[in-house]
Design a protein around this motif. Sequence first.
Motif, PDB file in Angstrom:
ATOM      1  N   ARG A  57      34.820  37.394   6.072  1.00 31.54           N
ATOM      2  CA  ARG A  57      35.330  36.030   5.871  1.00 31.54           C
ATOM      3  C   ARG A  57      35.116  35.641   4.424  1.00 31.54           C
ATOM      4  NH1 ARG A  57      32.180  31.606   8.745  1.00 31.54           N
ATOM      5  NH2 ARG A  57      33.377  32.127  10.611  1.00 31.54           N
ATOM      6  N   VAL A  58      36.188  35.216   3.777  1.00 31.46           N
ATOM      7  CA  VAL A  58      36.088  34.671   2.427  1.00 31.46           C
ATOM      8  C   VAL A  58      36.383  33.182   2.539  1.00 31.46           C
ATOM      9  CG1 VAL A  58      36.890  34.787   0.054  1.00 31.46           C
ATOM     10  CG2 VAL A  58      36.875  36.867   1.455  1.00 31.46           C
ATOM     11  N   TYR A  59      35.371  32.381   2.275  1.00 27.61           N
ATOM     12  CA  TYR A  59      35.506  30.941   2.419  1.00 27.61           C
ATOM     13  C   TYR A  59      36.417  30.370   1.333  1.00 27.61           C
ATOM     14  CZ  TYR A  59      31.397  31.198   5.496  1.00 27.61           C
ATOM     15  OH  TYR A  59      30.523  31.500   6.516  1.00 27.61           O
ATOM     16  N   ARG A  60      37.089  29.316   1.689  1.00 27.58           N
ATOM     17  CA  ARG A  60      37.928  28.615   0.713  1.00 27.58           C
ATOM     18  C   ARG A  60      37.045  27.956  -0.346  1.00 27.58           C
ATOM     19  NH1 ARG A  60      40.038  23.391   1.458  1.00 27.58           N
ATOM     20  NH2 ARG A  60      39.568  23.526   3.685  1.00 27.58           N
ATOM     21  N   HIS A  61      37.518  27.921  -1.572  1.00 26.72           N
ATOM     22  CA  HIS A  61      36.789  27.289  -2.662  1.00 26.72           C
ATOM     23  C   HIS A  61      36.520  25.817  -2.336  1.00 26.72           C
ATOM     24  CE1 HIS A  61      35.537  25.970  -6.589  1.00 26.72           C
ATOM     25  NE2 HIS A  61      36.577  25.159  -6.695  1.00 26.72           N
TER      26      HIS A  61
END
Length: 326
Positions: A57-61
């Motif tokens: 999972r790459v979180y939103r900025h």
Amino acid sequence: MSRVPFPAVHSALSPAALADLLRADYDLGLDVTVTFLRRGLNDTYDVRWNSRRAALRVYRHGWRTAGDIAWELAFIERAAARGVGMARPISRRDGALFSVLHATEGERPCVLFEFAPGRMPEPVAKDAALYGRTVAALHTATDGLNAGGRFPLDLSHLIRTPLAHMRPLLTAEPELWRAIEATAERTLAALAPLLPGLEWGPCHGDLHEGNAHLGPDGTLRLFDVDCGGPGWRAYDLAVYQWRQASRRTRTQEQENAAWTVFLDAYLTERSLADADLAAIPLFVTARSLWILGLYSEQTGVAGTQSLDDTFFRNGLAFMQGWAARA
């Protein structure tokens, strides 16, 4: 023409570059492949190596702080350590559980989670009962979790802030806005006398069937605690009832049956006060308001085209229909 990169709100990261990052930071070996699965509140990638699988999972900025993520991972680890089926975070070589990428738009945290094999539980008696027992075990396992740094799932989070996100999108529909606002005010007023008697504790925050997998061994494993936090346990349960009531492919009798089995199974493992039981239907409406506000909040990365008056009218119609049933 300037060669300075144009500012981005939300970029699509290179799967090949992410694979390089995982090779460098994790003990996965060299044969790592990364595939972009889907964009939701965050971006999810399928990671495979040596016949193994994980979810990155790459979180939103700007979506979650380091403290928010630390709470989420502490919640998962606490539950897993006490026997609840969870998709746990995988440690990096240095022991850290999350990294921070420097994307075009800014810093984006990322976590590599275990993959939960199996299928989504279905709204049938056997699966609903297992889900209810699992949620009871989750609440018991996380009682007393003292990790800080996480936003609370309070009335501001569930109702007042969502209203603030909705309002700018409904300036051309004042009657529709007033109807949604009135629904929120009635819900707040009905919840107010119940709040002192409600159980408060760590919550998953998003307990619908899409965030669980029933594995081949019969274990139900939960994942995606991105919307969790300290909150009312009645709200956590209400999410499951909201999911049943919002289905459009099943009859009301089928919806009620799945919910009744789920709740009865929960109550065989863990008790609820009368106030909690009375609050659950009200939290179904709160969940609906939260969903409307969540989509309204995402316009910067998902656009406004689908958030027309029909979207909000459908949401209002559900809440009005639910109020007539509950």
